[in-house]
Design a protein around this motif. Structure first.
Motif, PDB file in Angstrom:
ATOM      1  N   PHE A  28      37.305 -52.586  10.462  1.00  0.00           N
ATOM      2  CA  PHE A  28      38.528 -54.013   9.587  1.00  0.00           C
ATOM      3  C   PHE A  28      38.438 -55.105  10.508  1.00  0.00           C
ATOM      4  N   VAL A  29      38.464 -56.584   9.997  1.00  0.00           N
ATOM      5  CA  VAL A  29      38.892 -57.491  10.925  1.00  0.00           C
ATOM      6  C   VAL A  29      39.941 -57.811  11.491  1.00  0.00           C
ATOM      7  N   ASP A  30      40.776 -57.820   9.750  1.00  0.00           N
ATOM      8  CA  ASP A  30      41.995 -57.745   9.207  1.00  0.00           C
ATOM      9  C   ASP A  30      43.262 -56.965  10.184  1.00  0.00           C
ATOM     10  N   ARG A  31      44.184 -56.897  10.952  1.00  0.00           N
ATOM     11  CA  ARG A  31      44.915 -56.269  11.406  1.00  0.00           C
ATOM     12  C   ARG A  31      45.989 -55.558  10.708  1.00  0.00           C
ATOM     13  N   LYS A  32      46.488 -56.157   9.660  1.00  0.00           N
ATOM     14  CA  LYS A  32      47.359 -56.419   8.650  1.00  0.00           C
ATOM     15  C   LYS A  32      46.374 -56.570   7.184  1.00  0.00           C
ATOM     16  N   ILE A  33      46.435 -55.108   6.361  1.00  0.00           N
ATOM     17  CA  ILE A  33      45.767 -55.119   5.486  1.00  0.00           C
ATOM     18  C   ILE A  33      46.563 -54.812   3.976  1.00  0.00           C
ATOM     19  N   LEU A  34      47.097 -56.564   3.461  1.00  0.00           N
ATOM     20  CA  LEU A  34      48.030 -56.965   2.824  1.00  0.00           C
ATOM     21  C   LEU A  34      47.851 -57.582   1.638  1.00  0.00           C
ATOM     22  N   ASP A  35      47.708 -58.937   1.486  1.00  0.00           N
ATOM     23  CA  ASP A  35      47.632 -59.267   0.694  1.00  0.00           C
ATOM     24  C   ASP A  35      46.335 -59.539  -0.459  1.00  0.00           C
ATOM     25  N   GLU A  36      46.850 -58.811  -1.958  1.00  0.00           N
ATOM     26  CA  GLU A  36      46.287 -58.732  -2.581  1.00  0.00           C
ATOM     27  C   GLU A  36      44.925 -59.464  -3.021  1.00  0.00           C
ATOM     28  N   GLN A  37      44.633 -60.292  -2.518  1.00  0.00           N
ATOM     29  CA  GLN A  37      42.926 -61.056  -2.493  1.00  0.00           C
ATOM     30  C   GLN A  37      42.113 -60.483  -1.207  1.00  0.00           C
ATOM     31  N   ASN A  38      42.898 -60.572   0.291  1.00  0.00           N
ATOM     32  CA  ASN A  38      42.097 -60.226   0.842  1.00  0.00           C
ATOM     33  C   ASN A  38      41.585 -57.966   0.334  1.00  0.00           C
ATOM     34  N   ILE A  39      42.879 -57.450   0.296  1.00  0.00           N
ATOM     35  CA  ILE A  39      42.095 -56.543  -0.334  1.00  0.00           C
ATOM     36  C   ILE A  39      41.091 -56.222  -1.383  1.00  0.00           C
ATOM     37  N   GLN A  40      41.344 -57.092  -2.506  1.00  0.00           N
ATOM     38  CA  GLN A  40      39.551 -57.088  -3.048  1.00  0.00           C
ATOM     39  C   GLN A  40      39.246 -57.450  -2.482  1.00  0.00           C
ATOM     40  N   ILE A  41      38.468 -58.600  -1.631  1.00  0.00           N
ATOM     41  CA  ILE A  41      37.395 -58.697  -0.780  1.00  0.00           C
ATOM     42  C   ILE A  41      37.481 -57.289  -0.622  1.00  0.00           C
ATOM     43  N   ILE A  42      38.129 -56.769   0.629  1.00  0.00           N
ATOM     44  CA  ILE A  42      37.446 -55.595   1.546  1.00  0.00           C
ATOM     45  C   ILE A  42      36.886 -54.206   0.410  1.00  0.00           C
ATOM     46  N   GLY A  43      37.936 -54.628  -1.132  1.00  0.00           N
ATOM     47  CA  GLY A  43      37.301 -53.086  -2.383  1.00  0.00           C
ATOM     48  C   GLY A  43      35.533 -53.735  -2.584  1.00  0.00           C
ATOM     49  N   GLU A  44      36.079 -54.908  -2.406  1.00  0.00           N
ATOM     50  CA  GLU A  44      34.561 -55.156  -3.163  1.00  0.00           C
ATOM     51  C   GLU A  44      33.449 -55.194  -2.088  1.00  0.00           C
ATOM     52  N   GLN A  45      33.975 -55.114  -0.606  1.00  0.00           N
ATOM     53  CA  GLN A  45      32.653 -55.328   0.390  1.00  0.00           C
ATOM     54  C   GLN A  45      32.459 -53.428   0.721  1.00  0.00           C
ATOM     55  N   LEU A  46      33.451 -52.277   0.529  1.00  0.00           N
ATOM     56  CA  LEU A  46      32.687 -51.984   0.789  1.00  0.00           C
ATOM     57  C   LEU A  46      32.772 -51.027  -0.611  1.00  0.00           C
ATOM     58  N   PHE A  47      32.908 -51.104  -1.722  1.00  0.00           N
ATOM     59  CA  PHE A  47      32.505 -50.683  -3.123  1.00  0.00           C
ATOM     60  C   PHE A  47      30.592 -51.175  -2.973  1.00  0.00           C
ATOM     61  N   SER A  48      30.598 -52.154  -2.031  1.00  0.00           N
ATOM     62  CA  SER A  48      28.975 -52.957  -2.625  1.00  0.00           C
ATOM     63  C   SER A  48      27.924 -52.007  -1.831  1.00  0.00           C
ATOM     64  N   LEU A  49      28.773 -51.617  -0.474  1.00  0.00           N
ATOM     65  CA  LEU A  49      28.355 -50.718   0.658  1.00  0.00           C
ATOM     66  C   LEU A  49      27.444 -49.768  -0.597  1.00  0.00           C
ATOM     67  N   VAL A  50      28.512 -48.476  -0.922  1.00  0.00           N
ATOM     68  CA  VAL A  50      28.234 -47.628  -2.154  1.00  0.00           C
ATOM     69  C   VAL A  50      26.965 -48.490  -3.535  1.00  0.00           C
ATOM     70  N   ASP A  51      27.333 -49.127  -3.694  1.00  0.00           N
ATOM     71  CA  ASP A  51      26.877 -49.616  -5.160  1.00  0.00           C
ATOM     72  C   ASP A  51      25.426 -50.672  -4.656  1.00  0.00           C
ATOM     73  N   GLN A  52      25.229 -51.408  -4.008  1.00  0.00           N
ATOM     74  CA  GLN A  52      24.218 -52.301  -3.714  1.00  0.00           C
ATOM     75  C   GLN A  52      23.483 -51.841  -2.926  1.00  0.00           C
ATOM     76  N   GLN A  53      23.734 -51.298  -1.850  1.00  0.00           N
ATOM     77  CA  GLN A  53      23.105 -51.053  -0.561  1.00  0.00           C
ATOM     78  C   GLN A  53      22.497 -49.332  -0.420  1.00  0.00           C
ATOM     79  N   GLU A  54      23.430 -48.107  -1.011  1.00  0.00           N
ATOM     80  CA  GLU A  54      23.352 -47.147  -1.488  1.00  0.00           C
ATOM     81  C   GLU A  54      24.054 -46.109   0.124  1.00  0.00           C
ATOM     82  N   ARG A  55      24.540 -46.764   0.505  1.00  0.00           N
ATOM     83  CA  ARG A  55      25.155 -45.868   2.393  1.00  0.00           C
ATOM     84  C   ARG A  55      25.977 -44.753   1.358  1.00  0.00           C
ATOM     85  N   ARG A  56      25.802 -44.129   2.283  1.00  0.00           N
ATOM     86  CA  ARG A  56      25.918 -42.793   1.610  1.00  0.00           C
ATOM     87  C   ARG A  56      27.311 -42.064   2.688  1.00  0.00           C
TER      88      ARG A  56
END
Lengths: 125, 170
Positions: A28-56
């Motif tokens: 994680f780049v952020d020291r604090k994983i708090l803001d709603e918007q940040n959490i949303q972006i982090i979530g999308e980026q993590l999910f895309s690793l699984v859904d789009q890039q098929e990392r397992r």
């Protein structure tokens, strides 16, 4: 391959992604994983690793993280579920003792595979 | 107006600690910045963040030990997110009212939103396996764990909480 380069949107990079063998290691780049918007972006980026890039095999390294909220825990739970559905594995490591306590209180220490160090985590896949 | 005007909830009896903190205490003039405040912020996470940063700076000038600072920050985060997200539902025409006191041995605050409220006793247990993936309840659970006491108004749109510093143990 860093996620930021794959995104066409002018979003600040939230995750550092590298491949170690067949494991995708995420810092994680952020020291604090708090803001709603940040959490949303982090979530999308993590999910895309699984859904789009098929990392397992995903290893989330928390060494930079000093703070997170219950909203961030929700994203991790969803990520774990996504991976389980496709036969993948999520491991967390290097969690600060104060944050580990948050996992313990919410009983998520039993739900997630949590390892102390990155090396041990890589061996645990 | 005392921070805890409703006693300690619907069924419970006011605890001795709450009775103590409901009584006005003399201001602590040695603290800087101001130890007592009341403010109204719009339904905006960045405004909430600004307030949280201000409280963090103020607490760092007290005897609040690091682990208690972590606890208070986490509880404030959860309470403000609840007010903005679940209470006011991100409606920027609504406000969040915040009152707080920083004393030599404790932090107190009350956060009130303009939502319809909820019954905190009705939340599902977030630690049971069937609820693990549900987003609700975990924040309130963390607030209750990390603060000395957390009390909701009868309507449920206002939460008061305090933390007594655990000096030497934090």
């Amino acid at each position: 391959m860093a996620i930021s380069r794959e995104s066409s949107q002018p979003r600040r990079r939230r995750l550092e992604v590298e491949e170690i063998g067949d494991v995708t290691v995420i810092n994680f780049v952020d020291r604090k994983i708090l803001d709603e918007q940040n959490i949303q972006i982090i979530g999308e980026q993590l999910f895309s690793l699984v859904d789009q890039q098929e990392r397992r095999k995903l290893l989330l390294n928390f060494r930079n993280v000093e703070y997170l909220s219950s909203a961030a825990l929700g994203k991790l739970i969803t990520l774990n579920k996504k991976l389980q559905q496709v036969g993948g594995t999520l491991i967390l490591c290097n969690i600060d003792p104060q944050i580990y306590e948050v996992f313990e209180i919410t009983k998520l220490d039993k739900f997630f595979n949590i390892q102390k160090e990155e090396q041990a985590a890589l061996q645990a896949f | 107006m005392p921070i805890f005007p409703w006693g300690s909830g619907r069924q419970e009896v006011l605890s001795p600690v709450l009775q103590t903190i409901s009584t006005p205490m003399p201001p602590q003039h040695h603290l800087n910045p101001e130890p007592v405040g009341s403010l109204t912020i719009p339904t905006d996470p960045s405004e909430a963040r600004r307030f949280q940063d201000k409280i963090e700076q103020a607490l760092k000038q007290t005897d609040c030990p690091p682990h208690d600072l972590f606890s208070i920050k986490l509880a404030l985060e959860e309470a403000l997110v609840n007010a903005i997200k679940h209470g006011n539902q991100f409606d920027r025409t609504k406000n969040v009212q915040i009152e707080y006191r920083i004393l030599a041995d404790r932090f107190e605050c009350r956060i009130t939103d303009e939502g319809t409220g909820f019954d905190p006793n009705d939340l599902p247990d977030p630690t049971s396996i069937e609820n693990l993936e549900r987003p609700c309840g975990r924040g309130v659970m963390l607030m209750r764990y990390y603060m000395t006491e957390v009390v909701y108004s009868p309507k449920g749109n206002s939460v008061a909480m305090f933390k007594i510093f655990q000096n030497g143990k934090g």
